[in-house]
Design a protein around this motif. Sequence first.
Motif, PDB file in Angstrom:
ATOM      1  N   ALA A 467      -2.712  -6.703  39.431  1.00  0.00           N
ATOM      2  CA  ALA A 467      -3.695  -7.970  39.078  1.00  0.00           C
ATOM      3  C   ALA A 467      -4.238  -8.075  37.526  1.00  0.00           C
ATOM      4  CB  ALA A 467      -4.822  -7.545  40.131  1.00  0.00           C
ATOM      5  N   PHE A 468      -4.881  -7.226  37.159  1.00  0.00           N
ATOM      6  CA  PHE A 468      -4.942  -6.503  36.227  1.00  0.00           C
ATOM      7  C   PHE A 468      -3.652  -6.861  34.927  1.00  0.00           C
ATOM      8  CE2 PHE A 468      -5.504  -3.925  31.523  1.00  0.00           C
ATOM      9  CZ  PHE A 468      -7.213  -4.152  31.717  1.00  0.00           C
ATOM     10  N   THR A 469      -2.538  -6.742  34.754  1.00  0.00           N
ATOM     11  CA  THR A 469      -1.303  -7.479  33.879  1.00  0.00           C
ATOM     12  C   THR A 469      -1.368  -9.008  34.328  1.00  0.00           C
ATOM     13  OG1 THR A 469      -0.281  -5.659  34.707  1.00  0.00           O
ATOM     14  CG2 THR A 469       1.213  -7.507  33.523  1.00  0.00           C
ATOM     15  N   HIS A 470      -2.084  -9.377  35.169  1.00  0.00           N
ATOM     16  CA  HIS A 470      -1.892 -11.105  35.522  1.00  0.00           C
ATOM     17  C   HIS A 470      -2.591 -11.088  34.216  1.00  0.00           C
ATOM     18  CE1 HIS A 470       1.886 -12.013  37.424  1.00  0.00           C
ATOM     19  NE2 HIS A 470       1.587 -11.475  37.994  1.00  0.00           N
ATOM     20  N   GLY A 471      -4.091 -10.801  34.511  1.00  0.00           N
ATOM     21  CA  GLY A 471      -5.277 -11.250  34.348  1.00  0.00           C
ATOM     22  C   GLY A 471      -5.541 -11.061  32.751  1.00  0.00           C
ATOM     23  N   MET A 472      -4.165 -10.403  32.076  1.00  0.00           N
ATOM     24  CA  MET A 472      -5.024  -9.535  30.173  1.00  0.00           C
ATOM     25  C   MET A 472      -3.853 -11.253  29.685  1.00  0.00           C
ATOM     26  SD  MET A 472      -2.853  -7.122  28.483  1.00  0.00           S
ATOM     27  CE  MET A 472      -0.960  -7.404  28.243  1.00  0.00           C
ATOM     28  N   GLN A 473      -2.761 -11.044  30.271  1.00  0.00           N
ATOM     29  CA  GLN A 473      -1.984 -12.244  30.372  1.00  0.00           C
ATOM     30  C   GLN A 473      -1.970 -13.920  29.878  1.00  0.00           C
ATOM     31  OE1 GLN A 473       1.731 -11.695  33.526  1.00  0.00           O
ATOM     32  NE2 GLN A 473       2.601 -11.608  32.520  1.00  0.00           N
ATOM     33  N   ALA A 474      -3.221 -14.068  30.943  1.00  0.00           N
ATOM     34  CA  ALA A 474      -3.759 -15.286  31.194  1.00  0.00           C
ATOM     35  C   ALA A 474      -4.566 -15.468  30.212  1.00  0.00           C
ATOM     36  CB  ALA A 474      -4.907 -15.347  32.266  1.00  0.00           C
ATOM     37  N   THR A 475      -5.433 -13.763  30.132  1.00  0.00           N
ATOM     38  CA  THR A 475      -6.397 -13.964  28.421  1.00  0.00           C
ATOM     39  C   THR A 475      -5.895 -14.094  26.966  1.00  0.00           C
ATOM     40  OG1 THR A 475      -7.859 -12.572  30.167  1.00  0.00           O
ATOM     41  CG2 THR A 475      -8.173 -12.984  27.990  1.00  0.00           C
ATOM     42  N   ALA A 476      -4.970 -13.175  26.832  1.00  0.00           N
ATOM     43  CA  ALA A 476      -3.771 -13.696  25.815  1.00  0.00           C
ATOM     44  C   ALA A 476      -3.797 -15.832  25.722  1.00  0.00           C
ATOM     45  CB  ALA A 476      -3.027 -12.741  26.074  1.00  0.00           C
ATOM     46  N   TYR A 477      -3.007 -16.389  26.731  1.00  0.00           N
ATOM     47  CA  TYR A 477      -2.514 -17.146  26.500  1.00  0.00           C
ATOM     48  C   TYR A 477      -3.993 -17.572  25.811  1.00  0.00           C
ATOM     49  CZ  TYR A 477       0.997 -15.834  29.148  1.00  0.00           C
ATOM     50  OH  TYR A 477       2.633 -15.573  29.442  1.00  0.00           O
ATOM     51  N   ILE A 478      -5.190 -17.751  26.787  1.00  0.00           N
ATOM     52  CA  ILE A 478      -6.898 -18.706  25.757  1.00  0.00           C
ATOM     53  C   ILE A 478      -6.873 -18.263  24.808  1.00  0.00           C
ATOM     54  CG2 ILE A 478      -8.602 -18.729  26.939  1.00  0.00           C
ATOM     55  CD1 ILE A 478      -8.275 -18.212  29.696  1.00  0.00           C
ATOM     56  N   ALA A 479      -6.580 -17.256  24.111  1.00  0.00           N
ATOM     57  CA  ALA A 479      -7.054 -16.629  23.053  1.00  0.00           C
ATOM     58  C   ALA A 479      -5.892 -17.502  22.079  1.00  0.00           C
ATOM     59  CB  ALA A 479      -6.712 -15.276  23.093  1.00  0.00           C
ATOM     60  N   ALA A 480      -4.914 -17.331  22.630  1.00  0.00           N
ATOM     61  CA  ALA A 480      -4.057 -18.196  21.428  1.00  0.00           C
ATOM     62  C   ALA A 480      -4.434 -19.895  21.950  1.00  0.00           C
ATOM     63  CB  ALA A 480      -2.682 -18.462  22.474  1.00  0.00           C
ATOM     64  N   GLY A 481      -4.580 -20.145  22.449  1.00  0.00           N
ATOM     65  CA  GLY A 481      -5.222 -21.952  22.906  1.00  0.00           C
ATOM     66  C   GLY A 481      -6.259 -21.834  21.761  1.00  0.00           C
ATOM     67  N   LEU A 482      -7.335 -20.760  21.336  1.00  0.00           N
ATOM     68  CA  LEU A 482      -8.496 -21.051  20.626  1.00  0.00           C
ATOM     69  C   LEU A 482      -7.528 -20.613  18.934  1.00  0.00           C
ATOM     70  CD1 LEU A 482     -10.975 -18.296  22.418  1.00  0.00           C
ATOM     71  CD2 LEU A 482     -10.831 -20.964  22.185  1.00  0.00           C
ATOM     72  N   LEU A 483      -6.806 -19.563  18.608  1.00  0.00           N
ATOM     73  CA  LEU A 483      -6.747 -19.814  17.927  1.00  0.00           C
ATOM     74  C   LEU A 483      -5.384 -21.183  17.539  1.00  0.00           C
ATOM     75  CD1 LEU A 483      -5.264 -16.040  17.080  1.00  0.00           C
ATOM     76  CD2 LEU A 483      -7.327 -17.504  16.526  1.00  0.00           C
ATOM     77  N   VAL A 484      -5.453 -21.575  17.726  1.00  0.00           N
ATOM     78  CA  VAL A 484      -4.941 -23.247  17.860  1.00  0.00           C
ATOM     79  C   VAL A 484      -5.645 -24.464  17.462  1.00  0.00           C
ATOM     80  CG1 VAL A 484      -3.177 -24.935  18.296  1.00  0.00           C
ATOM     81  CG2 VAL A 484      -1.740 -22.483  19.152  1.00  0.00           C
ATOM     82  N   VAL A 485      -6.915 -24.014  18.318  1.00  0.00           N
ATOM     83  CA  VAL A 485      -7.456 -24.969  18.101  1.00  0.00           C
ATOM     84  C   VAL A 485      -8.626 -24.913  16.028  1.00  0.00           C
ATOM     85  CG1 VAL A 485      -9.916 -26.162  18.315  1.00  0.00           C
ATOM     86  CG2 VAL A 485      -7.988 -25.152  20.405  1.00  0.00           C
ATOM     87  N   SER A 486      -8.726 -24.014  15.925  1.00  0.00           N
ATOM     88  CA  SER A 486      -8.433 -22.969  15.140  1.00  0.00           C
ATOM     89  C   SER A 486      -8.006 -23.295  13.962  1.00  0.00           C
ATOM     90  CB  SER A 486      -9.608 -21.424  14.932  1.00  0.00           C
ATOM     91  OG  SER A 486     -10.182 -20.559  13.847  1.00  0.00           O
TER      92      SER A 486
END
Length: 508
Positions: A467-486
């Motif tokens: 569960a922790f690994t899947h949470g980390m993966q999803a959060t990394a994708y969200i962070a990547a999306g923020l960098l694309v917007v930036s």
Amino acid sequence: MQNAPTAVRAGRREWAALVVLILAVTLLAIDGTVLYLAVPAMVADLSPTATQILWVGDIYSFVLAGLLVTMGNLADRIGRKRLLLIGSVGFGIASLMAAFAPSAEVLIAARALLGFAGATIMPSTLSIIRNLFLDQVQRTKAIAIWSAGAMAGGAVGPLVGGALLEHFWWGSVFLINVPIIALIIGFGLWLLPESKNPDAGRIDLLSAALSVLAIVPIVYAVKQAVGSKLDWTVFAAVILGLVAGWIFIRRQRRLETPLVDVSLFRIPAFSGAVSANALSIFAFFGVLFFFSQYLQLVRDFSPFWAGLAELPATIASLVVVVVVGVALAKLGLGRAIAVGLLVGAVGLVAVGLTAEVTNFVWMGLALAVIGLGTGLSMTLSTDAIVSAAPPARAGAASSISETAYELGIALGIGVLGSLQVAMYRGGLQIPDGTAPEARAAMEDSLATAASTLGPEDADLLAIAQHAFTHGMQATAYIAAGLLVVSAFIAWRLIPSAKITKETAHGAH
């Protein structure tokens, strides 16, 4: 225009003084990330809740960011050397308090005091550098080295923490500060010159209070909503933060000597650079916080080897010094920042994709990509923040840059860390019939589960790790999306005139 060659060139004493200032700012940056690897050991010793773990992690940078501009104004009034040395003494005392903290509450308080003391040190370092190096070419070089120290310190923090935790208890990551602080004070008394602004205006205490009230309640709301529960205090905190921020901005526009010159944000290139700077730091340090836990609690790395595993990001962020000139020449400032953010986003996606791959080499390469991209965007956006403002307001722009850096760290840990906790809990599939104590430990956090579950509960621990690994993966994708917007913001708002030798000399 001033003629730089007529200025007095710095000698050995000035460069020796620079070493003291670099030591100070590097220590502050290391202290912001050195605790990452100590979280599992600290949890086993102090048994903090998931929300307390987040507070321990980010309150240092959060308090530092909230007070940075205020302390910069105070240094102008009472003397930059004096405030730096006073803050260094406070930093040493707070380090001792943190090292021997008997509870999570005391550790949180000590980390807050470290942030308070750090806020007195950081703005003074840059102001003293400007006073030490009157020759513009030398000053530019000195400020570049100062920036590298701040950036490298944050990346090296986990490695220092890992080396210490391999042989000592978790409090050693704070105790190591004391001898370094002693060096800063000893050599600082001897080498650093005193300077102050003779025309410094009165510090507006109401603005200082409002700046804190605009930040603290918002972060509290994020933590409370995700790490604990959604209740009336969350909505009250959001309203308080927004109202305080609105009043703060209005007050700055009316003051003769504001804490923050908000008119700078009317310059599109300036506001775009601040956004790019804060978001790249937000993503890099936010992911780094729970990634360190992933290495130890999921990959079963020792603290030292976890620190070494993060070294690719450190090395890549330092390689930026070689790449930055080529990026500016080929792309121009705005596009170079955007490309750096996009490269960082690719690295974050790669971390998510390789999180369950057995061979760590691929994840190491993903970390290197993150370090290269975010390092490039952070370096260039910091320069863009200052250069986008009129020369007379470069000092105000620098304060905003430093605040964006620290606030990016605090919110990155708070927001992305809280998201990761929420996704971890949402992804837990605890079997029916699990003992209440084991269930409670798993629902709190993976760190709590790892320190509570015994060898006979290996299957339950594997569920929590998954569960922790899947949470980390999803959060990394969200962070990547923020960098694309930036990246889009940087591309659109920051000018991209290519840097040539002629324009570079003209800038100096």
